[in-house]
Design an enzyme around this catalytic site. Structure first.
Site, PDB file in Angstrom:
ATOM      1  N   HIS A  97      43.889  49.311  73.165  1.00 56.97           N
ATOM      2  CA  HIS A  97      42.919  50.362  73.460  1.00 56.97           C
ATOM      3  C   HIS A  97      42.269  50.832  72.072  1.00 56.97           C
ATOM      4  O   HIS A  97      43.023  50.829  71.146  1.00 56.97           O
ATOM      5  CB  HIS A  97      43.561  51.809  74.181  1.00 56.97           C
ATOM      6  CG  HIS A  97      44.847  52.072  73.654  1.00 56.97           C
ATOM      7  ND1 HIS A  97      46.028  51.252  73.722  1.00 56.97           N
ATOM      8  CD2 HIS A  97      45.314  53.218  72.644  1.00 56.97           C
ATOM      9  CE1 HIS A  97      47.143  51.912  73.090  1.00 56.97           C
ATOM     10  NE2 HIS A  97      46.589  52.882  72.424  1.00 56.97           N
ATOM     11  N   HIS A  99      41.040  54.208  69.991  1.00 57.38           N
ATOM     12  CA  HIS A  99      40.773  55.647  70.035  1.00 57.38           C
ATOM     13  C   HIS A  99      39.395  56.160  69.630  1.00 57.38           C
ATOM     14  O   HIS A  99      39.163  55.551  68.486  1.00 57.38           O
ATOM     15  CB  HIS A  99      41.730  56.352  69.337  1.00 57.38           C
ATOM     16  CG  HIS A  99      43.317  56.084  69.748  1.00 57.38           C
ATOM     17  ND1 HIS A  99      43.871  56.956  70.560  1.00 57.38           N
ATOM     18  CD2 HIS A  99      44.098  55.160  69.548  1.00 57.38           C
ATOM     19  CE1 HIS A  99      45.189  56.636  70.737  1.00 57.38           C
ATOM     20  NE2 HIS A  99      45.483  55.441  70.189  1.00 57.38           N
TER      21      HIS A  99
HETATM   22  P1  AMP Z   1      48.770  54.600  71.080  1.00 55.65           P
HETATM   23  O1  AMP Z   1      49.731  55.555  70.502  1.00 55.65           O
HETATM   24  O2  AMP Z   1      47.876  54.201  70.047  1.00 55.65           O
HETATM   25  O3  AMP Z   1      49.444  53.488  71.581  1.00 55.65           O
HETATM   26  O4  AMP Z   1      47.974  55.605  72.044  1.00 55.65           O
HETATM   27  C1  AMP Z   1      48.013  55.829  73.334  1.00 55.65           C
HETATM   28  C2  AMP Z   1      47.450  56.951  73.657  1.00 55.65           C
HETATM   29  O5  AMP Z   1      47.443  56.926  74.922  1.00 55.65           O
HETATM   30  C3  AMP Z   1      48.236  58.040  73.310  1.00 55.65           C
HETATM   31  O6  AMP Z   1      47.136  58.979  72.429  1.00 55.65           O
HETATM   32  C4  AMP Z   1      48.377  58.928  74.562  1.00 55.65           C
HETATM   33  O7  AMP Z   1      48.427  60.152  74.600  1.00 55.65           O
HETATM   34  C5  AMP Z   1      47.740  58.272  75.487  1.00 55.65           C
HETATM   35  N1  AMP Z   1      48.068  58.234  76.925  1.00 55.65           N
HETATM   36  C6  AMP Z   1      49.358  57.815  77.449  1.00 55.65           C
HETATM   37  N2  AMP Z   1      49.346  57.860  78.725  1.00 55.65           N
HETATM   38  C7  AMP Z   1      48.202  58.545  78.917  1.00 55.65           C
HETATM   39  C8  AMP Z   1      47.427  58.645  80.365  1.00 55.65           C
HETATM   40  N3  AMP Z   1      48.203  58.541  81.422  1.00 55.65           N
HETATM   41  N4  AMP Z   1      46.511  59.255  80.517  1.00 55.65           N
HETATM   42  C9  AMP Z   1      45.630  59.263  79.287  1.00 55.65           C
HETATM   43  N5  AMP Z   1      46.046  58.902  78.075  1.00 55.65           N
HETATM   44  C10 AMP Z   1      47.382  58.627  77.885  1.00 55.65           C
END
Ligand code: AMP
Ligand code: ZN
Length: 130
Positions: A97, A99
Site C-alpha cells: 500500500h 500512504h
Molecule cells: P503500514 O504500517 O505501512 O503497513 O501501514 C498500514 C496502515 O494501515 C496503518 O496506517 C493503519 O492505520 C492502516 N490500517 C490498518 N487497518 C486498517 C483498516 N481496517 N482500515 C483502514 N486502514 C487500516
C-alpha cells in the site's frame, strides 16, 4: 488471512475514497493527518519488493491523482507519499500500500528520522549504481 484483501472483498467496511478495477483507496483508520489515505492493489502482493511493475504503476497513478485531489480539497500545504516495505521499514500490513499523508504548516507529523551517521557514499554508489 489478509485484512486488506478482506477490505477489497467488502468483508470488512472501509471509507473508500477511490476505486477502479485494479485499485482501492481508503481513509487510514489511524490517520497521521487529516485526509491520510491508503492506496492498495485489489490483487494481493506482499509489498513493493515482491510486486510486479504493472501493479506498482496502477497504484502510483492513483497516488499521484489523489495526492493532488486531496491536497486541493482539504487545503493541505503539501503531502508525503510513503511506501513501507517489510517489517524493518515499518510495514505492519503485508499487502502493498501507498500512504498519501497530507501536510499542513506547523503540523507535528514525523515521517522520516535523522540521517544515519558514517555511511560511505562512494562505497554505496559503487554497489548500487544501476
Ligand atoms: P503500514 O504500517 O505501512 O503497513 O501501514 C498500514 C496502515 O494501515 C496503518 O496506517 C493503519 O492505520 C492502516 N490500517 C490498518 N487497518 C486498517 C483498516 N481496517 N482500515 C483502514 N486502514 C487500516
Ligand atoms: Zn491481501
Amino acid at each position: 488471512m489478509c485484512i486488506f484483501c478482506d477490505i477489497v472483498e467488502k468483508k470488512i467496511p472501509s471509507k473508500v475514497v477511490y476505486e477502479d478495477d485494479q485499485v482501492l483507496a481508503m481513509l487510514d483508520i489511524n490517520p497521521l493527518s487529516k485526509g491520510h489515505t491508503v492506496i492498495l492493489p485489489k490483487k494481493h502482493v506482499d509489498s513493493l519488493l515482491e510486486s510486479d511493475e504493472e501493479t506498482v504503476l496502477a497504484c502510483a497513478k492513483v497516488a499521484h491523482l489523489l495526492s493532488k485531489h486531496i491536497c486541493e480539497k482539504l487545503n493541505a500545504d503539501g503531502c508525503n507519499l510513503l511506501v513501507n516495505s517489510h517489517e524493518s521499514a515499518g510495514q505492519s500490513v503485508n499487502h502493498m500500500h501507498f500512504h498519501v499523508i497530507p501536510r499542513y504548516k506547523n503540523d507535528a507529523v514525523i515521517v522520516l528520522n535523522e540521517p544515519a551517521p558514517s555511511i560511505d557514499l562512494d562505497e554505496v554508489l559503487e554497489t548500487i549504481k544501476y
